[in-house]
Design an enzyme around this catalytic site. Structure first.
Site, PDB file in Angstrom:
ATOM      1  N   GLY A   1       0.856  -1.202   0.000  1.00 25.14           N
ATOM      2  CA  GLY A   1       0.000   0.000   0.000  1.00 25.14           C
ATOM      3  C   GLY A   1       0.880   1.237   0.000  1.00 25.14           C
ATOM      4  O   GLY A   1       1.874   1.293   0.723  1.00 25.14           O
TER       5      GLY A   1
ATOM      6  N   ARG B   1       1.091  -5.231  -4.883  1.00 25.04           N
ATOM      7  CA  ARG B   1       1.195  -6.359  -3.940  1.00 25.04           C
ATOM      8  C   ARG B   1       1.509  -7.551  -4.840  1.00 25.04           C
ATOM      9  O   ARG B   1       0.749  -7.848  -5.760  1.00 25.04           O
ATOM     10  CB  ARG B   1      -0.108  -6.559  -3.193  1.00 25.04           C
ATOM     11  CG  ARG B   1      -0.504  -5.313  -2.367  1.00 25.04           C
ATOM     12  CD  ARG B   1      -1.584  -5.638  -1.364  1.00 25.04           C
ATOM     13  NE  ARG B   1      -2.178  -4.454  -0.781  1.00 25.04           N
ATOM     14  CZ  ARG B   1      -1.685  -3.799   0.275  1.00 25.04           C
ATOM     15  NH1 ARG B   1      -0.573  -4.198   0.841  1.00 25.04           N
ATOM     16  NH2 ARG B   1      -2.311  -2.749   0.768  1.00 25.04           N
TER      17      ARG B   1
ATOM     18  N   ASP C   1       5.022  -4.207   6.358  1.00 23.56           N
ATOM     19  CA  ASP C   1       5.505  -5.512   6.845  1.00 23.56           C
ATOM     20  C   ASP C   1       5.563  -6.585   5.749  1.00 23.56           C
ATOM     21  O   ASP C   1       6.529  -7.343   5.676  1.00 23.56           O
ATOM     22  CB  ASP C   1       4.702  -5.984   8.063  1.00 23.56           C
ATOM     23  CG  ASP C   1       3.250  -6.268   7.734  1.00 23.56           C
ATOM     24  OD1 ASP C   1       2.729  -5.695   6.758  1.00 23.56           O
ATOM     25  OD2 ASP C   1       2.628  -7.066   8.464  1.00 23.56           O
TER      26      ASP C   1
ATOM     27  N   THR D   1       4.123   2.904   5.819  1.00 21.85           N
ATOM     28  CA  THR D   1       2.739   2.408   5.848  1.00 21.85           C
ATOM     29  C   THR D   1       1.931   3.309   6.760  1.00 21.85           C
ATOM     30  O   THR D   1       2.405   3.681   7.843  1.00 21.85           O
ATOM     31  CB  THR D   1       2.632   0.951   6.348  1.00 21.85           C
ATOM     32  OG1 THR D   1       1.270   0.691   6.739  1.00 21.85           O
ATOM     33  CG2 THR D   1       3.514   0.666   7.560  1.00 21.85           C
TER      34      THR D   1
ATOM     35  N   ASP E   1      -0.486   2.434   8.434  1.00 23.19           N
ATOM     36  CA  ASP E   1      -0.996   1.658   9.569  1.00 23.19           C
ATOM     37  C   ASP E   1      -0.112   1.763  10.825  1.00 23.19           C
ATOM     38  O   ASP E   1      -0.575   1.522  11.930  1.00 23.19           O
ATOM     39  CB  ASP E   1      -1.128   0.180   9.201  1.00 23.19           C
ATOM     40  CG  ASP E   1      -2.169  -0.053   8.123  1.00 23.19           C
ATOM     41  OD1 ASP E   1      -2.992   0.845   7.897  1.00 23.19           O
ATOM     42  OD2 ASP E   1      -2.159  -1.139   7.515  1.00 23.19           O
TER      43      ASP E   1
ATOM     44  N   ASP F   1       2.118  -0.285  11.893  1.00 28.57           N
ATOM     45  CA  ASP F   1       1.995  -1.565  12.601  1.00 28.57           C
ATOM     46  C   ASP F   1       3.328  -2.299  12.758  1.00 28.57           C
ATOM     47  O   ASP F   1       3.338  -3.482  13.074  1.00 28.57           O
ATOM     48  CB  ASP F   1       0.987  -2.466  11.859  1.00 28.57           C
ATOM     49  CG  ASP F   1       1.332  -2.645  10.393  1.00 28.57           C
ATOM     50  OD1 ASP F   1       2.265  -1.976   9.899  1.00 28.57           O
ATOM     51  OD2 ASP F   1       0.657  -3.459   9.726  1.00 28.57           O
TER      52      ASP F   1
ATOM     53  N   ARG G   1      -5.979  -2.100   9.744  1.00 27.39           N
ATOM     54  CA  ARG G   1      -5.994  -3.564   9.720  1.00 27.39           C
ATOM     55  C   ARG G   1      -5.908  -4.144  11.136  1.00 27.39           C
ATOM     56  O   ARG G   1      -6.847  -4.009  11.874  1.00 27.39           O
ATOM     57  CB  ARG G   1      -4.848  -4.063   8.848  1.00 27.39           C
ATOM     58  CG  ARG G   1      -5.252  -5.289   8.050  1.00 27.39           C
ATOM     59  CD  ARG G   1      -4.100  -5.866   7.303  1.00 27.39           C
ATOM     60  NE  ARG G   1      -3.622  -5.000   6.262  1.00 27.39           N
ATOM     61  CZ  ARG G   1      -3.406  -5.385   5.013  1.00 27.39           C
ATOM     62  NH1 ARG G   1      -3.651  -6.616   4.671  1.00 27.39           N
ATOM     63  NH2 ARG G   1      -2.949  -4.555   4.134  1.00 27.39           N
TER      64      ARG G   1
ATOM     65  N   GLU H   1     -15.133  10.406  21.473  1.00 26.22           N
ATOM     66  CA  GLU H   1     -15.604   9.852  22.751  1.00 26.22           C
ATOM     67  C   GLU H   1     -15.059   8.450  22.976  1.00 26.22           C
ATOM     68  O   GLU H   1     -14.711   8.072  24.079  1.00 26.22           O
ATOM     69  CB  GLU H   1     -17.134   9.770  22.796  1.00 26.22           C
ATOM     70  CG  GLU H   1     -17.818  11.060  23.151  1.00 26.22           C
ATOM     71  CD  GLU H   1     -18.024  11.929  21.926  1.00 26.22           C
ATOM     72  OE1 GLU H   1     -17.442  11.633  20.868  1.00 26.22           O
ATOM     73  OE2 GLU H   1     -18.763  12.926  22.040  1.00 26.22           O
TER      74      GLU H   1
HETATM   75  O1  F6P Z   1      -1.700   0.380   3.424  1.00 25.38           O
HETATM   76  C1  F6P Z   1      -2.270  -0.325   4.486  1.00 25.38           C
HETATM   77  C2  F6P Z   1      -3.701  -0.483   4.248  1.00 25.38           C
HETATM   78  O2  F6P Z   1      -4.161   0.782   3.987  1.00 25.38           O
HETATM   79  C3  F6P Z   1      -4.576  -1.116   5.323  1.00 25.38           C
HETATM   80  O3  F6P Z   1      -4.948  -0.270   6.358  1.00 25.38           O
HETATM   81  C4  F6P Z   1      -5.761  -1.575   4.515  1.00 25.38           C
HETATM   82  O4  F6P Z   1      -6.458  -2.601   5.139  1.00 25.38           O
HETATM   83  C5  F6P Z   1      -5.102  -2.029   3.270  1.00 25.38           C
HETATM   84  O5  F6P Z   1      -3.943  -1.278   3.123  1.00 25.38           O
HETATM   85  C6  F6P Z   1      -5.935  -1.921   2.020  1.00 25.38           C
HETATM   86  O6  F6P Z   1      -5.137  -2.309   0.946  1.00 25.38           O
HETATM   87  P1  F6P Z   1      -5.563  -2.513  -0.564  1.00 25.38           P
HETATM   88  O7  F6P Z   1      -4.943  -1.373  -1.295  1.00 25.38           O
HETATM   89  O8  F6P Z   1      -4.906  -3.796  -0.951  1.00 25.38           O
HETATM   90  O9  F6P Z   1      -7.030  -2.523  -0.628  1.00 25.38           O
END
Ligand code: F6P
Length: 318
Positions: free
Chosen positions: A10, A71, A102, A124, A126, A128, A170, A186
């Site tokens: 991503g 990917r 990752d 990223t 995320d 993570d 994610r 909240e």
């Molecule tokens: O880049 C990370 C992320 O944005 C995640 O938060 C999300 O679930 C995923 O990529 C979505 O990826 P894709 O582009 O494969 O739909």
């Protein structure tokens, strides 16, 4: 010395600033740089292009990635890894710099295990990756979320509504947590803390009693169905509840100053590690410093949830 650079997985705002730093520092150090287009797929498809100082001009402020990304399923198989390594060897890539998250780093680790020298840069939204503090793109995504929430808050207040805002992440609650705290939400629903419906409901009810005109609940994707949650909350509180799924808007946009700066530092330091024989490294921001961590160690470092931030949010967002 020839360096290959690719972006993978991503995209994240700030990837371009990292590419620029890699190319410019490598040229400064009299190294050759080859850009590989469209992530790991570009290795298999022969998408190698020489890069010079001009090829990264005017990109530091741009979202996305000028190299393109993907990917790539082939990188999850032994045959794919072996083939990628052979191609990189034939192209005389001494060190491969991988900018990604990752999954991309796992591909890089597999390549290093068959003999390729690799240096990774964490990118990223995320955030993570447990071995480091803030991956490229994370802080920009927070700003993007805050911008959107400001607008949603206006309309929610006007109509005295609650809103469930679904954000990415994610398996990691950092986007919901950091943006939730900064937005004054909240409640935040994150994978790291067991979901407690009554707690979310009671916060809305308490706000309603005090005459609060809006109620914001952050939900990390893949935790609960957002529309089901909104319906249940509406039934339990009597407060009209809407849903906004922010989606891919979070991945795009102009990178913030912090992301551009971190990307530049990470890119420069990644090239500095490319002098030696063979590397298997992940660069990262650790306690404000740029550090190089063994890639296998980096990937096995568990991501620790910032419970302190969560507790602060819980106390001050009433
Ligand atoms: O880049 C990370 C992320 O944005 C995640 O938060 C999300 O679930 C995923 O990529 C979505 O990826 P894709 O582009 O494969 O739909």
């Amino acid at each position: 010395m020839r360096i290959g650079v690719l972006t993978s997985g991503g995209d994240a705002p700030g990837m371009n600033a990292a590419i620029r730093a890699v190319v410019r520092v490598a040229v400064y150090e009299n190294m050759e740089v080859v850009g590989i287009a469209n992530g790991y797929s570009g290795i298999f498809n022969g998408e190698f292009r020489p890069m010079d100082v001009s090829s990264v001009a005017d990109i530091i402020h741009k979202g996305g990635t000028v190299l393109g990304t993907s990917r790539c399923d082939a990188m999850t198989t032994e045959e794919g890894i072996a083939r990628a390594y052979e191609i990189l060897k034939a192209r005389k890539i001494d060190h491969l710099i991988v900018i990604g998250g990752d999954g991309s780093m796992r591909g890089a680790l597999a390549l290093s295990e068959v003999g390729q020298s690799v240096v990774c840069i964490p990118a990223t939204i995320d955030n993570d990756l447990g071995y480091q503090d803030a991956s490229i793109g994370f802080y920009t995504a927070i700003e993007t979320i805050l911008d959107a929430v400001g607008k949603i808050r206006d309309t929610s207040s006007a109509l005295r509504r609650a809103v469930v805002i679904e954000v990415m992440g994610r398996h990691c609650g950092d986007l919901a947590l950091y943006a939730g705290l900064a937005a004054g939400a909240e409640s935040v629903i994150v994978p790291e803390v067991p979901f407690d419906f009554d707690r979310v409901k009671n916060k809305i009810l308490a706000g309603k009693k005090r005459g609060k005109r809006h109620h914001i609940i952050f939900l990390t994707e893949e935790q609960l169905p957002a529309y089901g949650l909104a319906k249940d909350l509406e039934e339990a509180t009597g407060v009209e509840t809407r849903v906004t799924i922010l989606g891919y808007i979070q991945r795009g946009g102009i990178p913030t100053g912090v992301d551009r700066m971190n990307a530049s530092r990470l890119g420069a330091e990644a090239v500095a590690r490319c002098g030696g024989e063979k590397n298997s490294l992940a660069m990262g921001l650790v306690d404000g410093r740029i550090e190089a961590v063994d890639l296998e160690t980096a990937l096995s470092t568990e991501k620790v949830f910032n419970r302190e931030l969560y507790d602060i949010l819980d106390k001050i967002s009433i």
